[in-house]
Scaffold this motif. Structure first.
Motif, PDB file in Angstrom:
ATOM      1  N   UNK A 126      12.843  35.492 -16.514  1.00 39.77           N
ATOM      2  CA  UNK A 126      12.297  36.805 -16.167  1.00 39.77           C
ATOM      3  C   UNK A 126      10.986  36.657 -15.405  1.00 39.77           C
ATOM      4  N   UNK A 127      10.158  35.703 -15.804  1.00 40.05           N
ATOM      5  CA  UNK A 127       8.897  35.459 -15.092  1.00 40.05           C
ATOM      6  C   UNK A 127       9.171  35.009 -13.658  1.00 40.05           C
ATOM      7  N   UNK A 128      10.167  34.144 -13.459  1.00 30.28           N
ATOM      8  CA  UNK A 128      10.495  33.690 -12.104  1.00 30.28           C
ATOM      9  C   UNK A 128      10.978  34.840 -11.223  1.00 30.28           C
ATOM     10  N   UNK A 129      11.801  35.720 -11.766  1.00 28.03           N
ATOM     11  CA  UNK A 129      12.313  36.844 -10.978  1.00 28.03           C
ATOM     12  C   UNK A 129      11.193  37.845 -10.687  1.00 28.03           C
ATOM     13  N   UNK A 130      10.327  38.082 -11.660  1.00 30.72           N
ATOM     14  CA  UNK A 130       9.194  38.993 -11.425  1.00 30.72           C
ATOM     15  C   UNK A 130       8.249  38.412 -10.372  1.00 30.72           C
TER      16      UNK A 130
ATOM     17  N   UNK B 175       7.189  40.234  -6.979  1.00 32.27           N
ATOM     18  CA  UNK B 175       5.784  40.437  -6.593  1.00 32.27           C
ATOM     19  C   UNK B 175       5.515  39.913  -5.186  1.00 32.27           C
ATOM     20  N   UNK B 176       6.119  38.787  -4.843  1.00 34.07           N
ATOM     21  CA  UNK B 176       5.961  38.265  -3.476  1.00 34.07           C
ATOM     22  C   UNK B 176       6.571  39.225  -2.459  1.00 34.07           C
ATOM     23  N   UNK B 177       7.709  39.796  -2.778  1.00 35.24           N
ATOM     24  CA  UNK B 177       8.323  40.766  -1.866  1.00 35.24           C
ATOM     25  C   UNK B 177       7.506  42.049  -1.770  1.00 35.24           C
ATOM     26  N   UNK B 178       6.926  42.479  -2.882  1.00 30.51           N
ATOM     27  CA  UNK B 178       6.080  43.680  -2.854  1.00 30.51           C
ATOM     28  C   UNK B 178       4.803  43.417  -2.060  1.00 30.51           C
TER      29      UNK B 178
ATOM     30  N   UNK C  34      10.365  28.383  -3.141  1.00 29.46           N
ATOM     31  CA  UNK C  34       9.980  27.329  -4.083  1.00 29.46           C
ATOM     32  C   UNK C  34      10.548  27.570  -5.480  1.00 29.46           C
ATOM     33  N   UNK C  35      10.781  28.813  -5.839  1.00 27.41           N
ATOM     34  CA  UNK C  35      11.242  29.108  -7.198  1.00 27.41           C
ATOM     35  C   UNK C  35      12.720  29.467  -7.283  1.00 27.41           C
ATOM     36  N   UNK C  36      13.421  29.503  -6.160  1.00 27.83           N
ATOM     37  CA  UNK C  36      14.829  29.881  -6.188  1.00 27.83           C
ATOM     38  C   UNK C  36      15.671  28.811  -6.882  1.00 27.83           C
ATOM     39  N   UNK C  37      15.522  27.560  -6.476  1.00 32.23           N
ATOM     40  CA  UNK C  37      16.316  26.501  -7.097  1.00 32.23           C
ATOM     41  C   UNK C  37      15.968  26.295  -8.571  1.00 32.23           C
ATOM     42  N   UNK C  38      14.690  26.316  -8.981  1.00 35.46           N
ATOM     43  CA  UNK C  38      14.429  26.247 -10.423  1.00 35.46           C
ATOM     44  C   UNK C  38      15.070  27.393 -11.204  1.00 35.46           C
ATOM     45  N   UNK C  39      15.117  28.578 -10.598  1.00 36.00           N
ATOM     46  CA  UNK C  39      15.788  29.707 -11.258  1.00 36.00           C
ATOM     47  C   UNK C  39      17.270  29.419 -11.436  1.00 36.00           C
ATOM     48  N   UNK C  40      17.912  28.931 -10.389  1.00 33.84           N
ATOM     49  CA  UNK C  40      19.339  28.645 -10.451  1.00 33.84           C
ATOM     50  C   UNK C  40      19.634  27.553 -11.480  1.00 33.84           C
ATOM     51  N   UNK C  41      18.822  26.517 -11.497  1.00 27.92           N
ATOM     52  CA  UNK C  41      19.021  25.421 -12.446  1.00 27.92           C
ATOM     53  C   UNK C  41      18.816  25.910 -13.873  1.00 27.92           C
ATOM     54  N   UNK C  42      17.819  26.753 -14.079  1.00 28.32           N
ATOM     55  CA  UNK C  42      17.544  27.266 -15.420  1.00 28.32           C
ATOM     56  C   UNK C  42      18.685  28.149 -15.910  1.00 28.32           C
ATOM     57  N   UNK C  43      19.274  28.943 -15.035  1.00 29.14           N
ATOM     58  CA  UNK C  43      20.424  29.762 -15.425  1.00 29.14           C
ATOM     59  C   UNK C  43      21.600  28.869 -15.811  1.00 29.14           C
TER      60      UNK C  43
ATOM     61  N   UNK D 214      15.930  42.974  -8.395  1.00 32.74           N
ATOM     62  CA  UNK D 214      15.853  43.990  -9.447  1.00 32.74           C
ATOM     63  C   UNK D 214      17.108  43.978 -10.314  1.00 32.74           C
ATOM     64  N   UNK D 215      18.261  43.803  -9.685  1.00 28.83           N
ATOM     65  CA  UNK D 215      19.492  43.704 -10.450  1.00 28.83           C
ATOM     66  C   UNK D 215      19.455  42.478 -11.356  1.00 28.83           C
ATOM     67  N   UNK D 216      18.973  41.355 -10.829  1.00 27.84           N
ATOM     68  CA  UNK D 216      18.838  40.157 -11.643  1.00 27.84           C
ATOM     69  C   UNK D 216      17.892  40.390 -12.813  1.00 27.84           C
ATOM     70  N   UNK D 217      16.809  41.089 -12.552  1.00 24.93           N
ATOM     71  CA  UNK D 217      15.833  41.366 -13.605  1.00 24.93           C
ATOM     72  C   UNK D 217      16.450  42.219 -14.710  1.00 24.93           C
ATOM     73  N   UNK D 218      17.150  43.285 -14.350  1.00 22.02           N
ATOM     74  CA  UNK D 218      17.768  44.143 -15.358  1.00 22.02           C
ATOM     75  C   UNK D 218      18.852  43.401 -16.131  1.00 22.02           C
ATOM     76  N   UNK D 219      19.590  42.548 -15.446  1.00 17.60           N
ATOM     77  CA  UNK D 219      20.623  41.758 -16.106  1.00 17.60           C
ATOM     78  C   UNK D 219      19.996  40.795 -17.112  1.00 17.60           C
ATOM     79  N   UNK D 220      18.901  40.150 -16.727  1.00 16.42           N
ATOM     80  CA  UNK D 220      18.216  39.233 -17.635  1.00 16.42           C
ATOM     81  C   UNK D 220      17.587  39.957 -18.808  1.00 16.42           C
TER      82      UNK D 220
END
Length: 137
Positions: free
Chosen positions: A18-22, A26-29, A47-56, A110-116
């Motif tokens: 959730x922290x990675x998606x937020x 924040x970067x997009x905002x 930089x955080x996309x692949x760590x997110x994918x690996x963590x999932x 946002x969809x990823x955030x709500x799903x998580x």
């Protein structure tokens, strides 16, 4: 007791996701409100996309190894979506197209955030249920 620790580990993994998606949101905002330039925004997100994918993937495998089949099945569509994006080469944000794809990228995250958050609530429920069940045994 081991089941309770499994739920605690999954809870902390979900908080990290959730922290990675937020962070990505924040970067997009920041980019949307012109606080940051497109290159910095896309490099921070990438930089955080692949760590997110690996963590999932680790979370889904963790649910399989601990015997939480339903939670693993609930995590499977999110994992499939990430694998599909990675195989198509659409997992990274393009610097030149980031302004054109900004609404799409925000909706996706946002969809990823709500799903998580949904998975987090399920995990919290099962953690509380397990702790109460262990207490009465």
């Amino acid at each position: 007791m081991a089941d309770l620790f499994a739920w605690l580990i999954s809870f902390f993994i979900l908080i990290a996701l959730i922290v990675l998606v937020i962070y990505q949101l924040m970067c997009l905002a920041d980019l949307e409100f012109d606080y940051i330039n497109p290159y910095d925004s896309s490099s921070r997100i990438n930089k955080v996309v692949l760590p997110e994918y690996i963590t999932v993937g680790v979370l889904c495998c963790f649910y399989l190894l601990t015997g939480h089949w339903i939670m693993s099945l609930i995590c499977a569509p999110y994992l499939y979506y990430n694998v599909r994006l990675y195989r198509q080469g659409n997992h990274l944000v393009d610097v030149t197209e980031i302004f054109n794809l900004l609404p799409k990228e925000k909706k996706q995250r946002l969809f990823k955030l709500f799903y998580l958050v949904f998975i987090l609530f399920l995990s919290l429920f099962w953690m509380i249920y397990t702790s109460l069940d262990d207490h009465y045994d």
